[in-house]
Design a protein around this motif. Structure first.
Motif: not given
Length: 127
Positions: A8-22, A35-48
């Motif tokens: 799904t594009d509503r979650a971050p795309q894989a950053i390696g050799t794996y699938s989001q789910a099987v 905690p990647l933001v799907p649209e930017t593939m950057q870590l979310v800003e903010g606290d823990m």
């Protein structure tokens, strides 16, 4: 048994050799989410808390793409670079899950991809 790759594009795309789910039958194995933001593939800003919420949101998006939801998770694994954040995980998790809660493990780790402070993976059972 046939395997179905979940994506799904509503979650971050894989950053390696794996699938989001099987999906295998009624069981769905969800890959770890940081905690990647799907649209930017950057870590979310903010606290823990923002990081924990982003991870749950990412997991929820993959669950939905597989035909389920967080309530269908049977097993959740939480990886933290600082176990002092575990009480916060419990607090935030209560906003996303209702009883009966999934089985869970919390593991302290030295580091996570992209220097994230939290990662979670899960096993979901549909039906």
């Amino acid at each position: 048994m046939a395997r179905e790759i979940i994506s799904t594009d509503r979650a971050p795309q894989a950053i390696g050799t794996y699938s989001q789910a099987v999906k295998c039958g009624q069981t769905v194995y969800l890959s770890g989410q940081i905690p990647l933001v799907p649209e930017t593939m950057q870590l979310v800003e903010g606290d823990m808390e923002a990081q924990i919420r982003r991870v749950f949101d990412n997991l929820a998006a993959v669950c939905e793409a597989a035909g389920g939801g967080l309530a269908d998770i049977a097993k959740l694994n939480v990886f933290l670079t600082d176990l002092a954040h575990f009480p916060l995980v419990n607090q935030v998790m209560a906003d996303y899950f209702a009883e009966p809660y999934p089985a869970r493990a919390a593991i302290g780790v030295a580091s996570l991809p992209k220097d994230a402070a939290v990662e979670m993976d899960a096993v979901m059972v549909l039906g």
